[in-house]
Scaffold this motif. Structure first.
Motif, PDB file in Angstrom:
ATOM      1  N   ALA A 158      -9.992  -4.446  -3.872  1.00 29.03           N
ATOM      2  CA  ALA A 158      -9.221  -3.088  -4.074  1.00 29.03           C
ATOM      3  C   ALA A 158     -10.150  -2.031  -4.729  1.00 29.03           C
ATOM      4  CB  ALA A 158      -8.261  -3.346  -5.473  1.00 29.03           C
ATOM      5  N   GLU A 159     -11.582  -2.351  -4.774  1.00 25.20           N
ATOM      6  CA  GLU A 159     -12.610  -1.436  -5.001  1.00 25.20           C
ATOM      7  C   GLU A 159     -13.973  -2.163  -4.367  1.00 25.20           C
ATOM      8  OE1 GLU A 159     -13.784  -3.250  -9.456  1.00 25.20           O
ATOM      9  OE2 GLU A 159     -12.555  -1.391  -9.241  1.00 25.20           O
ATOM     10  N   ASP A 162      -8.268   3.991   8.418  1.00 22.52           N
ATOM     11  CA  ASP A 162      -7.449   3.506   7.246  1.00 22.52           C
ATOM     12  C   ASP A 162      -5.781   3.168   7.970  1.00 22.52           C
ATOM     13  OD1 ASP A 162      -6.712   2.989   4.814  1.00 22.52           O
ATOM     14  OD2 ASP A 162      -5.943   5.039   4.013  1.00 22.52           O
ATOM     15  N   TYR A 196       0.716  -0.702   1.092  1.00 24.58           N
ATOM     16  CA  TYR A 196      -0.652  -0.921   0.894  1.00 24.58           C
ATOM     17  C   TYR A 196      -1.129  -0.407   2.242  1.00 24.58           C
ATOM     18  CZ  TYR A 196       0.474  -3.943  -3.097  1.00 24.58           C
ATOM     19  OH  TYR A 196       0.727  -4.504  -4.197  1.00 24.58           O
ATOM     20  N   GLY A 256      -5.571   0.110   4.071  1.00 24.70           N
ATOM     21  CA  GLY A 256      -6.714  -0.150   4.112  1.00 24.70           C
ATOM     22  C   GLY A 256      -7.644  -0.204   5.202  1.00 24.70           C
ATOM     23  N   LEU A 302     -11.132  -3.176   2.433  1.00 23.12           N
ATOM     24  CA  LEU A 302     -11.114  -2.321   1.215  1.00 23.12           C
ATOM     25  C   LEU A 302      -9.483  -1.775   1.154  1.00 23.12           C
ATOM     26  CD1 LEU A 302     -12.627  -1.642  -1.299  1.00 23.12           C
ATOM     27  CD2 LEU A 302     -13.149   0.690  -0.068  1.00 23.12           C
ATOM     28  N   VAL A 303      -8.828  -2.119   0.223  1.00 22.28           N
ATOM     29  CA  VAL A 303      -7.303  -1.976   0.107  1.00 22.28           C
ATOM     30  C   VAL A 303      -6.809  -0.885  -0.954  1.00 22.28           C
ATOM     31  CG1 VAL A 303      -4.881  -2.995  -0.267  1.00 22.28           C
ATOM     32  CG2 VAL A 303      -6.780  -4.319   1.080  1.00 22.28           C
ATOM     33  N   ASP A 304      -5.933   0.000  -0.869  1.00 27.79           N
ATOM     34  CA  ASP A 304      -5.375   0.863  -1.641  1.00 27.79           C
ATOM     35  C   ASP A 304      -3.809   0.907  -1.733  1.00 27.79           C
ATOM     36  OD1 ASP A 304      -5.301   2.487  -3.916  1.00 27.79           O
ATOM     37  OD2 ASP A 304      -6.398   4.238  -3.034  1.00 27.79           O
ATOM     38  N   GLY A 305      -2.995   1.657  -2.518  1.00 28.21           N
ATOM     39  CA  GLY A 305      -1.898   2.102  -2.336  1.00 28.21           C
ATOM     40  C   GLY A 305      -0.906   1.134  -3.224  1.00 28.21           C
ATOM     41  N   PRO A 344       0.554  -1.532  -7.867  1.00 33.83           N
ATOM     42  CA  PRO A 344      -0.653  -0.960  -7.123  1.00 33.83           C
ATOM     43  C   PRO A 344      -1.610  -1.896  -6.826  1.00 33.83           C
ATOM     44  CG  PRO A 344       0.001   0.185  -9.244  1.00 33.83           C
ATOM     45  CD  PRO A 344       0.694  -1.396  -9.238  1.00 33.83           C
ATOM     46  N   ALA A 345      -2.641  -1.691  -5.755  1.00 34.43           N
ATOM     47  CA  ALA A 345      -3.559  -2.580  -5.461  1.00 34.43           C
ATOM     48  C   ALA A 345      -4.502  -2.784  -6.510  1.00 34.43           C
ATOM     49  CB  ALA A 345      -4.203  -2.132  -4.091  1.00 34.43           C
ATOM     50  N   ALA A 346      -4.838  -1.696  -7.153  1.00 37.38           N
ATOM     51  CA  ALA A 346      -5.928  -2.027  -8.088  1.00 37.38           C
ATOM     52  C   ALA A 346      -5.318  -2.703  -9.338  1.00 37.38           C
ATOM     53  CB  ALA A 346      -6.227  -0.569  -8.822  1.00 37.38           C
TER      54      ALA A 346
END
Length: 353
Positions: free
Chosen positions: A222-223, A268, A283, A285, A296-299, A307-309
C-alpha cells in the motif's frame, strides 16, 4: 464497518494463531485419492474447502501458503483448520472455472519460519518441495488425463510452484498442459526487461488477457516498500527459497510484477476484490518499475471497505499487504482463468480434451 471488524479479527487472528502455534479448531480426517497423496481438496470430495466442483473443463492445482501450526520444522500430512481456511479464502472462488486439486504437503511450518529465517530455512523448504512434487506426480499419473491445468499458489505455495515449473514443466512436454500459473508472493524472476530468462526459459510472463501458458506474479504493497523489503528485489542468496529449484539471483534479474487485473498493463487499474469472502470494489493499483517491483495499491475507504493504507502489514511492514496478494484482485483472476481456459481449450480442441 462490519467488513473491517470481522475481516481484521478473522484474518489477523488466524495469522496470529499460526505464529504462536495454536490452532483454531479440531483437525478433520484426511482425504485419500487414487494414489498415495493426502488431498486437502479434490473434485467431488465431501466437505471440500475448495468447493468440490466436478464440471469444469480444466483443472486447478492449488498449493497453500505457510499455514501449519505444528511445532516441528516440517508439518505432517494431517488436514488441519489452517489449511482449510487458506483453501476456502484463496482457492474456492475458482471453483466452477476449474476442478480444484490441492494436496497436503510437508510444508515448512510457521514455527520454522520464525526460528529459521532466510537461507536457514532451506532444508525445511527442500523437504516441503519433495513432498509436494510427489503429490504432483501422483496427480499426473492418476487424475490429470491430459486436461489443462492452472497452477495456483501463494507465498510458500508459490515457492513450490516456481521450482515445479522450473524443474518439471518449463521446456518439457508437460508445458502444453499449462493453462497459466498464478503465483504471487514469492519473487518470481525474469531477465531484466524481459518476460523470460530468469526462473523460466520458455514459460513467459502474461502480457495479455487472452494468453495461455504464461505466469502471473506480484507482491502487494500500500506504500513504497521499505529498504529491507522481503519482496520486489532479486535476492542475493537464492537459498531463501530452498535449493530444489536452483534459482537464479543477483542484479541481472528483476522480480516479475504482473497486474492481476490487466496483464501487461503499466496503467493504474481498478481491482475487483474478494476480501474476507465478500466481493468488493474500490481498490486500484499498478506495478512499479523503479526500485522494488511490486503491485502498489490504493483506494478503498467507502461503503465499509477498509482503505488500502489501513490493511494490516502482517507480520511487519517489509511484508507489505502479503496476506492480501491473492484477494486484492481475486474476482479479476477468476474471470481471467475462465478466459485462459477457453483459449487453452481452443488450441487443444483436436486433441480429445
Amino acid at each position: 464497518m462490519v467488513l473491517v471488524r470481522t475481516g481484521l479479527r478473522l484474518l489477523c487472528g488466524v495469522f496470529a494463531a499460526l505464529l504462536v502455534g495454536t490452532g483454531v479448531a479440531a483437525a478433520v480426517p484426511a482425504v485419500d485419492g487414487g494414489g498415495s497423496t493426502v488431498w486437502l481438496c479434490r473434485p467431488g470430495g465431501s466437505d471440500d474447502p475448495c468447493g468440490g466442483g466436478t464440471g469444469a473443463p480444466i483443472d486447478c492445482f492449488y498449493v497453500y501458503p505457510t499455514a501449519s501450526t505444528q511445532a516441528a520444522a516440517n508439518s505432517d500430512l494431517t488436514v488441519e483448520p489452517e489449511e482449510r481456511f487458506a483453501a476456502a479464502e484463496q482457492a474456492a472462488p475458482f471453483d466452477g472455472q476449474c476442478n480444484i486439486w490441492a494436496p497436503m504437503y510437508r510444508q515448512s511450518t510457521a514455527a520454522g519460519l520464525l526460528t529459521s529465517p532466510g537461507a536457514k530455512r532451506a532444508g525445511a523448504l527442500d523437504i516441503a518441495y519433495d513432498s509436494f512434487e510427489a503429490a504432483w506426480e501422483d496427480y499426473l499419473a492418476h487424475d490429470n488425463h491430459g486436461r489443462g491445468v492452472v497452477l495456483i499458489g501463494h507465498s510458500q505455495g508459490s515457492m513450490m510452484l516456481r521450482a515445479l515449473i522450473r524443474n518439471r514443466i518449463d521446456g518439457t512436454p508437460l508445458q502444453q498442459l499449462l493453462v497459466s500459473a498464478i503465483i504471487p508472493g514469492a519473487n518470481v524472476l525474469v531477465a531484466a526487461g524481459k518476460t523470460t530468462g530468469g526462473d523460466f526459459a520458455s514459460v513467459p510472463a502474461c502480457t495479455g488477457r487472452e494468453q495461455a501458458g504464461c505466469v502471473l506474479a506480484w507482491s502487494t504493497f500500500a506504500e513504497n516498500p521499505p529498504p529491507d523489503t522481503n519482496f520486489g528485489v532479486s535476492p542475493d542468496d537464492p537459498a531463501v527459497y530452498g535449493t530444489r529449484g536452483h534459482f537464479p539471483s543477483g542484479p541481472d534479474y528483476e522480480v516479475l510484477c504482473t497486474d492481476p487485473a490487466a496483464p501487461g498493463s503499466a496503467a493504474d487499474t481498478p481491482f475487483r476484490s474478494i476480501i474476507y469472502g465478500r466481493k468488493v470494489s474500490g481498490y486500484h493499483g499498478y506495478c512499479t518499475t523503479d526500485g522494488p517491483r511490486v503491485l502498489l495499491v490504493d483506494g478503498g475507504g467507502v461503503g465499509g471497505v477498509p482503505p488500502a493504507a489501513s490493511l494490516p502489514t502482517v507480520p511487519a511492514a517489509n511484508w507489505g499487504l502479503h496476506l492480501f496478494d491473492m484477494n486484492i484482485a481475486q474476482q479479476d483472476l477468476v474471470d481471467l482463468v475462465g478466459v485462459q481456459g477457453r483459449v487453452w481449450l481452443s488450441r487443444h480442441s483436436g486433441e480429445g480434451h
